[in-house]
Design a protein around this motif. Structure first.
Motif, PDB file in Angstrom:
ATOM      1  N   HIS A  17      31.277  40.116  45.526  1.00  0.00           N
ATOM      2  CA  HIS A  17      32.063  40.409  44.444  1.00  0.00           C
ATOM      3  C   HIS A  17      33.075  39.126  44.229  1.00  0.00           C
ATOM      4  O   HIS A  17      33.934  38.757  45.264  1.00  0.00           O
ATOM      5  CB  HIS A  17      33.015  41.567  44.472  1.00  0.00           C
ATOM      6  CG  HIS A  17      32.180  42.880  44.155  1.00  0.00           C
ATOM      7  ND1 HIS A  17      31.488  43.217  43.108  1.00  0.00           N
ATOM      8  CD2 HIS A  17      31.495  43.804  45.336  1.00  0.00           C
ATOM      9  CE1 HIS A  17      30.681  44.391  43.398  1.00  0.00           C
ATOM     10  NE2 HIS A  17      30.787  44.767  44.496  1.00  0.00           N
ATOM     11  N   ARG A  18      33.246  38.669  43.180  1.00  0.00           N
ATOM     12  CA  ARG A  18      34.123  37.447  42.852  1.00  0.00           C
ATOM     13  C   ARG A  18      35.555  37.900  42.227  1.00  0.00           C
ATOM     14  O   ARG A  18      35.641  38.425  41.227  1.00  0.00           O
ATOM     15  CB  ARG A  18      33.376  36.382  41.884  1.00  0.00           C
ATOM     16  CG  ARG A  18      32.325  35.875  42.717  1.00  0.00           C
ATOM     17  CD  ARG A  18      31.654  34.856  41.666  1.00  0.00           C
ATOM     18  NE  ARG A  18      32.153  33.627  40.961  1.00  0.00           N
ATOM     19  CZ  ARG A  18      32.571  32.688  41.366  1.00  0.00           C
ATOM     20  NH1 ARG A  18      31.913  32.302  42.616  1.00  0.00           N
ATOM     21  NH2 ARG A  18      33.127  31.703  40.805  1.00  0.00           N
ATOM     22  N   LEU A  19      36.698  37.748  43.054  1.00  0.00           N
ATOM     23  CA  LEU A  19      37.876  38.324  42.722  1.00  0.00           C
ATOM     24  C   LEU A  19      38.929  37.254  42.301  1.00  0.00           C
ATOM     25  O   LEU A  19      39.119  36.468  43.035  1.00  0.00           O
ATOM     26  CB  LEU A  19      38.405  39.186  44.074  1.00  0.00           C
ATOM     27  CG  LEU A  19      37.677  40.242  44.507  1.00  0.00           C
ATOM     28  CD1 LEU A  19      37.929  40.552  46.008  1.00  0.00           C
ATOM     29  CD2 LEU A  19      37.192  41.395  43.751  1.00  0.00           C
ATOM     30  N   TRP A  20      39.579  37.355  41.281  1.00  0.00           N
ATOM     31  CA  TRP A  20      40.665  36.336  40.901  1.00  0.00           C
ATOM     32  C   TRP A  20      41.907  37.074  41.398  1.00  0.00           C
ATOM     33  O   TRP A  20      42.385  38.351  40.927  1.00  0.00           O
ATOM     34  CB  TRP A  20      40.412  36.352  39.099  1.00  0.00           C
ATOM     35  CG  TRP A  20      41.680  35.453  38.586  1.00  0.00           C
ATOM     36  CD1 TRP A  20      42.788  36.116  37.866  1.00  0.00           C
ATOM     37  CD2 TRP A  20      41.855  34.147  38.537  1.00  0.00           C
ATOM     38  NE1 TRP A  20      43.458  34.843  37.252  1.00  0.00           N
ATOM     39  CE2 TRP A  20      42.777  33.759  37.875  1.00  0.00           C
ATOM     40  CE3 TRP A  20      40.964  33.155  39.499  1.00  0.00           C
ATOM     41  CZ2 TRP A  20      43.575  32.553  37.881  1.00  0.00           C
ATOM     42  CZ3 TRP A  20      41.312  31.805  39.158  1.00  0.00           C
ATOM     43  CH2 TRP A  20      42.504  31.382  38.336  1.00  0.00           C
ATOM     44  N   VAL A  21      42.700  36.023  41.938  1.00  0.00           N
ATOM     45  CA  VAL A  21      43.733  36.436  42.570  1.00  0.00           C
ATOM     46  C   VAL A  21      45.175  35.699  42.319  1.00  0.00           C
ATOM     47  O   VAL A  21      46.079  35.769  42.894  1.00  0.00           O
ATOM     48  CB  VAL A  21      43.883  36.425  44.397  1.00  0.00           C
ATOM     49  CG1 VAL A  21      42.602  37.473  44.574  1.00  0.00           C
ATOM     50  CG2 VAL A  21      43.391  34.926  44.645  1.00  0.00           C
ATOM     51  N   GLU A  22      45.236  35.135  41.126  1.00  0.00           N
ATOM     52  CA  GLU A  22      46.083  34.408  40.677  1.00  0.00           C
ATOM     53  C   GLU A  22      47.030  35.086  39.550  1.00  0.00           C
ATOM     54  O   GLU A  22      46.295  36.059  38.939  1.00  0.00           O
ATOM     55  CB  GLU A  22      45.733  33.201  39.821  1.00  0.00           C
ATOM     56  CG  GLU A  22      44.963  32.196  40.792  1.00  0.00           C
ATOM     57  CD  GLU A  22      45.860  31.416  41.805  1.00  0.00           C
ATOM     58  OE1 GLU A  22      46.995  31.699  42.052  1.00  0.00           O
ATOM     59  OE2 GLU A  22      45.372  30.208  42.244  1.00  0.00           O
ATOM     60  N   PRO A  23      48.138  34.861  39.337  1.00  0.00           N
ATOM     61  CA  PRO A  23      49.010  35.879  38.364  1.00  0.00           C
ATOM     62  C   PRO A  23      48.988  35.283  36.895  1.00  0.00           C
ATOM     63  O   PRO A  23      49.864  35.802  36.090  1.00  0.00           O
ATOM     64  CB  PRO A  23      50.519  35.696  38.912  1.00  0.00           C
ATOM     65  CG  PRO A  23      50.387  34.231  39.495  1.00  0.00           C
ATOM     66  CD  PRO A  23      49.162  34.145  40.079  1.00  0.00           C
ATOM     67  N   ILE A  24      48.119  34.681  36.669  1.00  0.00           N
ATOM     68  CA  ILE A  24      47.521  34.225  35.375  1.00  0.00           C
ATOM     69  C   ILE A  24      46.299  34.747  34.684  1.00  0.00           C
ATOM     70  O   ILE A  24      45.411  34.783  35.507  1.00  0.00           O
ATOM     71  CB  ILE A  24      47.814  32.545  35.045  1.00  0.00           C
ATOM     72  CG1 ILE A  24      46.627  31.876  35.927  1.00  0.00           C
ATOM     73  CG2 ILE A  24      49.104  32.236  35.488  1.00  0.00           C
ATOM     74  CD1 ILE A  24      46.923  30.528  35.998  1.00  0.00           C
ATOM     75  N   ASP A  25      46.377  34.970  33.367  1.00  0.00           N
ATOM     76  CA  ASP A  25      44.962  35.440  33.063  1.00  0.00           C
ATOM     77  C   ASP A  25      44.106  34.486  32.563  1.00  0.00           C
ATOM     78  O   ASP A  25      44.592  33.296  32.518  1.00  0.00           O
ATOM     79  CB  ASP A  25      45.468  36.199  31.748  1.00  0.00           C
ATOM     80  CG  ASP A  25      44.372  37.330  31.319  1.00  0.00           C
ATOM     81  OD1 ASP A  25      43.658  37.538  32.256  1.00  0.00           O
ATOM     82  OD2 ASP A  25      44.303  37.985  30.285  1.00  0.00           O
TER      83      ASP A  25
END
Length: 124
Positions: A17-25
């Motif tokens: 699973h690839r998880l985006w962990v930045e606070p921007i969309d």
């Protein structure tokens, strides 16, 4: 196992699973193109801290320390512990947007989750 990759790095089956962990969309097209499976907004650093780090790339130790303090909160730590447990059986890839492959949001989160894995009960 947990991997840390840049958002634009190619997706491979071993990523899990690839998880985006930045606070921007991300735009819908970018999400699909980069094969982002989940957005972990609740584990991303606050935008103010993230913006500070963007402006002070030599301040990684400060950023990481503050970020880890915030992850110690009840809800973020609970979610991070769940990821630590999942990662004992499945691959997860934390995705970041930084130009530095070693000093970024995903690397800091990886360190935090890796420490939590020591507290996960092994499956017998």
């Amino acid at each position: 196992m947990i991997f840390v990759k840049h958002l634009m790095d190619p997706s491979v089956p071993e990523d899990g699973h690839r998880l985006w962990v930045e606070p921007i969309d991300l735009t819908r097209d970018l999400r699909q193109w980069c094969k982002v499976d989940y957005f972990l907004v609740s584990l991303a650093p606050p935008r103010e801290l993230w913006d500070w780090f963007e402006q002070h790339p030599d301040g990684y130790e400060y950023f990481r320390g503050k970020y880890h303090e915030l992850l110690e909160g009840k809800a973020p730590k609970k979610l991070a512990m769940q990821l630590a447990k999942v990662a004992t059986q499945n691959n997860l890839t934390l995705l970041h947007q930084s130009s530095d492959p070693e000093r970024n949001t995903a690397a800091a989160l990886y360190e935090f989750i890796s420490e939590l894995q020591a507290y996960c009960e092994p499956d017998l």
